[in-house]
Design a protein around this motif. Structure first.
Motif, PDB file in Angstrom:
ATOM      1  N   SER A 198       0.826  -1.215   0.000  1.00 22.19           N
ATOM      2  CA  SER A 198       0.000   0.000   0.000  1.00 22.19           C
ATOM      3  C   SER A 198       0.855   1.258   0.000  1.00 22.19           C
ATOM      4  N   TRP A 199       1.986   1.194   0.688  1.00 24.46           N
ATOM      5  CA  TRP A 199       2.878   2.359   0.741  1.00 24.46           C
ATOM      6  C   TRP A 199       3.403   2.718  -0.669  1.00 24.46           C
ATOM      7  N   CYS A 200       3.341   1.741  -1.586  1.00 24.74           N
ATOM      8  CA  CYS A 200       3.794   2.003  -2.953  1.00 24.74           C
ATOM      9  C   CYS A 200       2.980   3.099  -3.638  1.00 24.74           C
ATOM     10  N   HIS A 201       1.800   3.447  -3.072  1.00 25.64           N
ATOM     11  CA  HIS A 201       1.028   4.567  -3.621  1.00 25.64           C
ATOM     12  C   HIS A 201       1.797   5.871  -3.483  1.00 25.64           C
ATOM     13  N   ASN A 202       2.772   5.885  -2.576  1.00 26.44           N
ATOM     14  CA  ASN A 202       3.553   7.094  -2.353  1.00 26.44           C
ATOM     15  C   ASN A 202       5.031   6.701  -2.327  1.00 26.44           C
ATOM     16  N   PRO A 203       5.807   6.996  -3.374  1.00 25.42           N
ATOM     17  CA  PRO A 203       7.187   6.510  -3.465  1.00 25.42           C
ATOM     18  C   PRO A 203       8.062   6.889  -2.282  1.00 25.42           C
ATOM     19  N   VAL A 204       7.963   8.135  -1.827  1.00 29.70           N
ATOM     20  CA  VAL A 204       8.846   8.591  -0.749  1.00 29.70           C
ATOM     21  C   VAL A 204       8.527   7.870   0.553  1.00 29.70           C
ATOM     22  N   THR A 205       7.226   7.656   0.850  1.00 26.64           N
ATOM     23  CA  THR A 205       6.871   6.919   2.070  1.00 26.64           C
ATOM     24  C   THR A 205       7.366   5.483   1.995  1.00 26.64           C
ATOM     25  N   THR A 206       7.409   4.925   0.776  1.00 24.58           N
ATOM     26  CA  THR A 206       7.917   3.566   0.626  1.00 24.58           C
ATOM     27  C   THR A 206       9.389   3.501   1.019  1.00 24.58           C
ATOM     28  N   ASN A 244      15.802  -2.017   5.551  1.00 26.43           N
ATOM     29  CA  ASN A 244      15.960  -2.611   4.219  1.00 26.43           C
ATOM     30  C   ASN A 244      16.659  -1.600   3.312  1.00 26.43           C
ATOM     31  N   TYR A 245      17.937  -1.341   3.607  1.00 23.37           N
ATOM     32  CA  TYR A 245      18.648  -0.259   2.934  1.00 23.37           C
ATOM     33  C   TYR A 245      18.929  -0.560   1.457  1.00 23.37           C
ATOM     34  N   ARG A 246      19.241  -1.806   1.180  1.00 21.68           N
ATOM     35  CA  ARG A 246      19.523  -2.144  -0.227  1.00 21.68           C
ATOM     36  C   ARG A 246      18.269  -1.936  -1.067  1.00 21.68           C
ATOM     37  N   HIS A 247      17.108  -2.359  -0.510  1.00 24.45           N
ATOM     38  CA  HIS A 247      15.873  -2.194  -1.268  1.00 24.45           C
ATOM     39  C   HIS A 247      15.512  -0.708  -1.398  1.00 24.45           C
ATOM     40  N   ALA A 248      15.842   0.057  -0.360  1.00 26.66           N
ATOM     41  CA  ALA A 248      15.608   1.497  -0.443  1.00 26.66           C
ATOM     42  C   ALA A 248      16.431   2.097  -1.574  1.00 26.66           C
ATOM     43  N   TYR A 249      17.689   1.623  -1.678  1.00 30.45           N
ATOM     44  CA  TYR A 249      18.546   2.113  -2.764  1.00 30.45           C
ATOM     45  C   TYR A 249      17.970   1.726  -4.126  1.00 30.45           C
ATOM     46  N   ASP A 250      17.474   0.493  -4.230  1.00 29.86           N
ATOM     47  CA  ASP A 250      16.879   0.043  -5.493  1.00 29.86           C
ATOM     48  C   ASP A 250      15.659   0.888  -5.857  1.00 29.86           C
ATOM     49  N   LEU A 251      14.865   1.232  -4.848  1.00 30.31           N
ATOM     50  CA  LEU A 251      13.682   2.072  -5.095  1.00 30.31           C
ATOM     51  C   LEU A 251      14.093   3.450  -5.607  1.00 30.31           C
ATOM     52  N   ILE A 252      15.086   4.035  -4.957  1.00 33.09           N
ATOM     53  CA  ILE A 252      15.512   5.383  -5.347  1.00 33.09           C
ATOM     54  C   ILE A 252      16.047   5.378  -6.776  1.00 33.09           C
TER      55      ILE A 252
END
Length: 782
Positions: free
Chosen positions: A624-632, A641-649
């Motif tokens: 659900s947080w995917c509705h808002n990229p920054v909140t994700t 989950n820093y690696r995944h945060a990097y992948d998202l950015i």
């Protein structure tokens, strides 16, 4: 008068004197009649005595000639004096013609009639009691006579009659009460004063128990209490005070149930004195009669609840009403949650509340209006004095709930009344949950509406009720029933309680559902229904979300289980068709999650993702947080989950960067500097084991324009030691086992795909709006 007519045994001289216009001559004739009757008494000549009385009555007292009537009255008084103790044998014949003259148009004649009756009663004394009702009826009319002389004469007669009643033990109270009940509704000031004075006298006589008949005159007393005359009001206060003292002394003999409705009516009057007095009586009734008053709860609440919102001008009424409310609430016990059928040993109830209300003149019968009409139950029980065993009274909630619902729906009602209503609902859900859940469908919409109230205290109490509904075991059903509103009913199949064990969510099978998570308390069928309706209200009332949304959600996290709340809301938002609202709501939930003290435990649970439940919750929130990229990204920072945060950015380069987007990145940078992310900042010291954290922060830095947030984050990253040690794959492989890595049980590739899918939907919606000429909201939140 025909002079040739035979009036024997009255002599022509007596007849002539009785018809004279001069009082002195009529008086001489009366003395002659007295002498004549004494002779007949001595001879025991009852025939002649009756003949004299009949002649004086028919030919004189009831004559058309005024002087003859005056002569007849003084003659009848003379007969009574002559008869002495024997006058009791002829009282009917003596009294009736005199009482007829009470209605004469001539005030002088009414005065003579009063004087004559005084002499008759003075001689007969206790013998007049069988004729008391006709005497009282006549006196009540003279009490309101406009002529002062007549009133003065009637007062003398009244005092005499009171003395006789006080000293006698043969007064027939049973036959008198119907007359008293009729006369008590007189609107005349003097007649009211007359009535009150008699009630005071009767109440003071030890042998007369007026308390038994109080239900028949109580309504009239309260109406007299509203008289314009201060003296009458004071007298009536004294009478009611005496009755109340008597009630406190002898509660076992009081017919509480028969007077309950009368008090309910007068507790709702606009007259302050009547309302305060009735409320004081109600307080005593509830405390003395106990559960006998339960069947009248709906009427009592109709009268009491509005008084709780009074200001200081009616402080006394408010205080007494509050005591009534609290005392009545204490009468409801868990035993009242038993079935409505008679419990073992319970007697059939006696009168119904509706039957208990006497037929009254000039009195309303019911609630203040049709919409909030008091619905009383159908039975009461007998009060047992000094008994520890409670009266077997069955509590029926239909009327009570109707009144509470009515007051809560009234937008004009005061704040304290709304709070009292919500306290009542909470109390009933605690004490009688099974019965109350039958009414939940009707209460649910108004409880949700109350969340928009202006008062924080009202909202807090409202949330307590909703939380109790959502978590009570009594609400556990296989079928939660239709949701409120046609729109929700139509979409019901899409809003079933989810099972998070979807393919790709976790690599572990057998995940528990939302309502049966082993780490959280079990919620009932209304919990998910509540969450759906709450989000719908936030969607339709954006101001409610902005102003009260965080307060409501934080309080719910205290009252219920925070994990359940966030889990359910995230799942509902996953299906939300209004993507802009979904993004706004996710942002609000994320801010609450990261900043609220009430969410401390939930943050700790998400921080390490050590358990299956915490991983399950993270995946649910993430989708659900995917509705808002920054909140994700912030959720990934929270869960380390820093690696995944990097992948998202890295994916942010493909997104449409708007002013709102940059403003949210700015807020995230501010959050990183807050105490909540202290652990994250400390992890920057361990460059070797946290390369993706540093790269993710640099990624945020690259997204920002040259702003204050850019400077803030830049200064923070400058403090990172040995930047040349930043490695990616090689450093990660060489890292010791103790380093923090993404949870191996979560399919991050699938989550990343979900993120891209959701963002594509948002992009498509924005393009559609642009095609219609809509403008994106580019306001920067300062």
């Amino acid at each position: 008068m025909n002079p040739e007519k035979d009036f024997a045994p009255l002599t022509p001289n007596i007849v002539r004197a009785l018809n004279d216009k001069l009082y002195e001559k009529r008086k001489v004739a009366a003395l002659e009649i007295e002498k004549l009757v004494r002779e007949f008494v001595a001879q025991n000549n009852t025939v002649q005595i009756k003949h004299v009385i009949q002649t004086l009555s028919q030919e004189f007292a009831l004559s058309q000639h005024p002087h003859s009537r005056k002569g007849g009255l003084i003659g009848l008084a003379a007969c009574s004096i002559a008869l002495g103790k024997d006058s009791g044998l002829y009282l009917k014949e003596l009294i009736e013609p005199v009482l007829t003259c009470f209605n004469d148009a001539d005030s002088r004649l009414r005065y003579y009639a009063c004087e004559a009756l005084y002499n008759i009663v003075k001689v007969a004394r206790g013998a007049v009691l069988p004729h008391f009702n006709v005497l009282f009826d006549g006196l009540s009319k003279l009490a309101a006579d406009p002529d002062p002389n007549v009133k003065s004469g009637s007062e003398l007669l009244d005092r005499l009659l009171k003395d006789i009643v006080t000293e006698s033990n043969k007064f027939d109270l049973v036959s008198f009460i119907p007359l008293l009940r009729e006369r008590i509704y007189s609107n005349n000031q003097y007649a009211r004063q007359f009535i009150i004075s008699w009630i005071l006298v009767l109440e003071s006589v030890p042998d007369i128990n007026l308390l038994d008949y109080l239900p028949e005159i109580l309504d009239g007393l309260f109406q007299i209490l509203g008289d314009n005359g201060k003296e009458i009001r004071k007298m009536c206060e004294v009478v009611l005070g005496e009755f109340l003292k008597e009630i406190k002394k002898n509660p076992s003999s009081v017919k509480f149930a028969e007077m309950a409705n009368i008090l309910v009516i007068h507790c709702q009057t606009t007259d302050d004195l009547i309302q305060l007095t009735a409320m004081c009586w109600m307080r005593e009734f509830i405390q003395l009669a106990g559960r006998v008053m339960l069947p009248y709860s709906s009427g009592i609440l109709t009268a009491v609840l509005p008084c709780l919102a009074y200001d200081d001008r009616k402080k006394s009424i408010k205080e007494v009403a509050n005591v009534c409310n609290q005392s009545l609430m204490k009468l409801v016990t868990p035993e009242d949650d038993e079935p409505d059928e008679l419990r073992p040993g319970q007697r059939q109830a006696e009168p119904t509340p509706d039957d208990a209300l006497p037929k009254q003149e000039g009195t309303a019968s019911g609630g203040p209006d049709g919409s909030c009409d008091s619905s009383f139950s159908s039975s009461i029980s007998v009060f047992t004095a000094a008994s520890t065993e409670r009266a077997p009274v069955t509590l029926h909630l239909d009327g009570i709930v109707q009144v509470l619902n009515c007051h809560l729906s009234d937008t004009a009602i005061g704040m304290m009344t709304r709070i009292a209503v919500l306290k009542w609902l909470y109390h009933l859900y605690i004490k009688t949950p099974r019965k109350m859940f039958r009414h939940t469908d009707s209460l649910f919409p108004i409880l949700l509406q109350t969340l928009s109230d202006e008062s924080d205290e009202v909202i807090l109490k409202d949330l307590e009720v909703l939380a109790e509904i959502a978590s009570s075991p009594a609400g556990q059903t296989d079928d939660p029933g239709p949701l409120d509103g046609p729109d929700l009913q139509a979409s019901h199949p899409e809003l079933q309680v989810p099972t998070p064990g979807r393919a790709g969510l976790l690599n572990t099978s057998g995940t528990k559902g939302l309502e049966c998570s082993p780490s959280t308390p079990t919620m009932n069928s209304y919990f998910y229904k509540f969450m759906i309706n709450l989000l719908k209200r936030f969607s339709s009332e954006r101001k409610l979300l902005e102003v009260r949304g965080p307060f409501i959600i934080r309080q719910l996290c205290l009252l219920l289980n925070a994990e359940n709340i966030f889990h359910s809301m995230a799942d509902i938002l996953l299906r939300e068709e209004d993507l802009k609202f979904a993004s706004t709501m996710v942002h609000a939930l994320n801010t609450i999650l990261l900043t609220s003290t009430e969410l401390f435990q939930l943050r700790n649970q998400l921080k390490d993702l050590k358990t299956l439940e915490s991983q399950n919750l993270f995946c649910c929130l993430y989708r659900s947080w995917c509705h808002n990229p920054v909140t994700t990204v912030s959720l990934c920072f929270l869960t380390q989950n820093y690696r995944h945060a990097y992948d998202l950015i890295q994916k942010f380069g493909d997104l449409e960067v708007t002013v709102d987007f940059l403003a949210e990145v700015d807020k995230l940078v501010q959050l990183i500097e807050c105490p909540i992310f202290t652990y994250l900042r400390l992890q920057l010291l361990d460059v070797k084991n946290n390369p993706y954290l540093i790269k993710a922060l640099y990624g945020l830095l690259m997204l920002l324009p040259q702003s204050s947030a850019f400077q803030l984050l830049s200064h923070r990253l400058q403090c990172v030691p040995n930047p040349e040690l930043l490695q990616t794959e090689d450093s990660l492989k060489a890292a010791p086992k103790s380093q923090k890595a993404d949870s191996p049980s979560i399919d991050y590739a699938e989550l990343l795909q979900h993120f891209e899918k959701v963002q594509n939907k948002h992009l498509e919606v924005r393009h559609q709006r642009s095609g219609r000429g809509d403008h994106l909201d580019r306001r920067v939140v300062l």
